[in-house]
Design a protein around this motif. Structure first.
Motif, PDB file in Angstrom:
ATOM      1  N   PHE A  15      -2.093   5.745  13.193  1.00 12.68           N
ATOM      2  CA  PHE A  15      -3.082   4.962  12.462  1.00 12.68           C
ATOM      3  C   PHE A  15      -2.416   3.971  11.511  1.00 12.68           C
ATOM      4  N   VAL A  16      -3.048   2.826  11.385  1.00 15.59           N
ATOM      5  CA  VAL A  16      -2.554   1.774  10.491  1.00 15.59           C
ATOM      6  C   VAL A  16      -3.723   1.198   9.708  1.00 15.59           C
ATOM      7  N   PRO A  17      -3.459   0.654   8.518  1.00 13.33           N
ATOM      8  CA  PRO A  17      -4.527  -0.012   7.774  1.00 13.33           C
ATOM      9  C   PRO A  17      -4.739  -1.420   8.326  1.00 13.33           C
ATOM     10  N   GLN A  18      -5.989  -1.808   8.490  1.00 16.40           N
ATOM     11  CA  GLN A  18      -6.322  -3.139   8.997  1.00 16.40           C
ATOM     12  C   GLN A  18      -7.196  -3.847   7.964  1.00 16.40           C
ATOM     13  N   HIS A  19      -6.777  -5.038   7.544  1.00 19.77           N
ATOM     14  CA  HIS A  19      -7.599  -5.844   6.643  1.00 19.77           C
ATOM     15  C   HIS A  19      -8.748  -6.455   7.440  1.00 19.77           C
ATOM     16  N   ARG A  20      -9.965  -6.271   6.956  1.00 16.38           N
ATOM     17  CA  ARG A  20     -11.118  -6.880   7.627  1.00 16.38           C
ATOM     18  C   ARG A  20     -11.088  -8.391   7.425  1.00 16.38           C
ATOM     19  N   ALA A  21     -10.941  -8.844   6.202  1.00 17.16           N
ATOM     20  CA  ALA A  21     -10.728 -10.260   5.905  1.00 17.16           C
ATOM     21  C   ALA A  21      -9.231 -10.415   5.740  1.00 17.16           C
ATOM     22  N   GLY A  22      -8.619 -11.165   6.621  1.00 12.95           N
ATOM     23  CA  GLY A  22      -7.170 -11.263   6.638  1.00 12.95           C
ATOM     24  C   GLY A  22      -6.585 -11.875   5.378  1.00 12.95           C
ATOM     25  N   ARG A  23      -5.435 -11.352   4.986  1.00 13.08           N
ATOM     26  CA  ARG A  23      -4.719 -11.886   3.826  1.00 13.08           C
ATOM     27  C   ARG A  23      -3.973 -13.152   4.188  1.00 13.08           C
ATOM     28  N   GLY A  24      -3.604 -13.293   5.430  1.00 13.56           N
ATOM     29  CA  GLY A  24      -2.793 -14.441   5.829  1.00 13.56           C
ATOM     30  C   GLY A  24      -1.363 -14.253   5.373  1.00 13.56           C
ATOM     31  N   MET A  25      -0.552 -15.201   5.659  1.00 10.62           N
ATOM     32  CA  MET A  25       0.862 -15.134   5.281  1.00 10.62           C
ATOM     33  C   MET A  25       0.993 -15.226   3.767  1.00 10.62           C
ATOM     34  N   GLY A  26       1.452 -14.164   3.145  1.00 13.38           N
ATOM     35  CA  GLY A  26       1.642 -14.162   1.695  1.00 13.38           C
ATOM     36  C   GLY A  26       0.346 -14.251   0.922  1.00 13.38           C
ATOM     37  N   GLY A  27      -0.756 -13.810   1.543  1.00 11.48           N
ATOM     38  CA  GLY A  27      -2.089 -13.945   0.950  1.00 11.48           C
ATOM     39  C   GLY A  27      -2.313 -13.097  -0.290  1.00 11.48           C
ATOM     40  N   SER A  28      -3.480 -13.256  -0.837  1.00 12.63           N
ATOM     41  CA  SER A  28      -3.864 -12.608  -2.085  1.00 12.63           C
ATOM     42  C   SER A  28      -3.935 -11.095  -1.950  1.00 12.63           C
ATOM     43  N   MET A  72       0.851  -1.169   0.000  1.00 11.48           N
ATOM     44  CA  MET A  72       0.000   0.000   0.000  1.00 11.48           C
ATOM     45  C   MET A  72       0.897   1.233   0.000  1.00 11.48           C
ATOM     46  N   ASN A  73       0.571   2.153  -0.864  1.00 12.41           N
ATOM     47  CA  ASN A  73       1.387   3.357  -0.938  1.00 12.41           C
ATOM     48  C   ASN A  73       0.778   4.490  -0.101  1.00 12.41           C
ATOM     49  N   GLY A  74       1.520   5.566   0.047  1.00 13.58           N
ATOM     50  CA  GLY A  74       1.081   6.702   0.851  1.00 13.58           C
ATOM     51  C   GLY A  74      -0.181   7.358   0.330  1.00 13.58           C
ATOM     52  N   ARG A  75      -0.340   7.398  -0.992  1.00 10.40           N
ATOM     53  CA  ARG A  75      -1.544   8.000  -1.588  1.00 10.40           C
ATOM     54  C   ARG A  75      -2.781   7.196  -1.207  1.00 10.40           C
ATOM     55  N   GLN A  76      -2.689   5.870  -1.286  1.00  8.35           N
ATOM     56  CA  GLN A  76      -3.821   5.026  -0.903  1.00  8.35           C
ATOM     57  C   GLN A  76      -4.164   5.230   0.569  1.00  8.35           C
ATOM     58  N   PHE A  77      -3.155   5.236   1.419  1.00 10.26           N
ATOM     59  CA  PHE A  77      -3.422   5.394   2.845  1.00 10.26           C
ATOM     60  C   PHE A  77      -4.053   6.753   3.124  1.00 10.26           C
ATOM     61  N   ALA A  78      -3.648   7.789   2.410  1.00  8.03           N
ATOM     62  CA  ALA A  78      -4.261   9.114   2.572  1.00  8.03           C
ATOM     63  C   ALA A  78      -5.754   9.065   2.223  1.00  8.03           C
ATOM     64  N   LEU A  79      -6.109   8.280   1.218  1.00  7.04           N
ATOM     65  CA  LEU A  79      -7.527   8.122   0.857  1.00  7.04           C
ATOM     66  C   LEU A  79      -8.300   7.403   1.965  1.00  7.04           C
ATOM     67  N   TYR A  80      -7.687   6.397   2.593  1.00  4.80           N
ATOM     68  CA  TYR A  80      -8.335   5.716   3.725  1.00  4.80           C
ATOM     69  C   TYR A  80      -8.535   6.676   4.889  1.00  4.80           C
ATOM     70  N   LEU A  81      -7.509   7.484   5.185  1.00  3.21           N
ATOM     71  CA  LEU A  81      -7.623   8.458   6.272  1.00  3.21           C
ATOM     72  C   LEU A  81      -8.721   9.474   5.993  1.00  3.21           C
ATOM     73  N   ALA A  82      -8.802   9.942   4.755  1.00  3.12           N
ATOM     74  CA  ALA A  82      -9.843  10.912   4.393  1.00  3.12           C
ATOM     75  C   ALA A  82     -11.228  10.287   4.518  1.00  3.12           C
TER      76      ALA A  82
END
Length: 113
Positions: free
Chosen positions: A27-40, A1-11
């Motif tokens: 603040f950190v991004p949290q996956h609701r459905a986990g990706r798991g180790m090396g997930g999709s 995830m890049n800084g631009r994407q995270f800025a959109l989440y914050l907004a």
């Protein structure tokens, strides 16, 4: 995830789901459905990401009571659930919300008084 994407989440989210509005660097991004180790990377879509403070993020990953609450509130969902169709509860506003993949959120239900 890049800084631009995270800025959109914050907004979109403006605060952690717990209600705190701390400094952006907590603040950190949290996956609701986990990706798991090396997930999709398909799970990196906006509807599957919530902004959380690092404290709540750590608690839902390490404390069984917080993990249970995260599932109840839709902050964490099963891999088979659709993030676009599964609402989450925002403690700060007292509302259930849906989020889409264009960085928007819609209130689906207000908390009963």
């Amino acid at each position: 995830m890049n800084g631009r994407q995270f800025a959109l989440y914050l907004a979109r989210d403006l605060h952690c789901v717990c209600g705190c509005v701390g400094r952006e660097d907590t603040f950190v991004p949290q996956h609701r459905a986990g990706r798991g180790m090396g997930g999709s990377k398909v799970l990196d879509r906006p509807a599957n990401i919530l902004v959380m403070c690092s404290l709540v993020n750590g608690l839902i990953e390490s404390d069984s009571k917080w993990a249970s609450a995260a599932r109840e509130y839709g902050w964490k969902i099963s891999r088979w659930e659709s993030p676009e169709e599964t609402p989450f509860y925002d403690l700060a506003s007292g509302t259930w919300n849906l989020i889409d993949n264009t960085y928007h959120r819609v209130i689906t239900q207000k908390k009963a008084a």
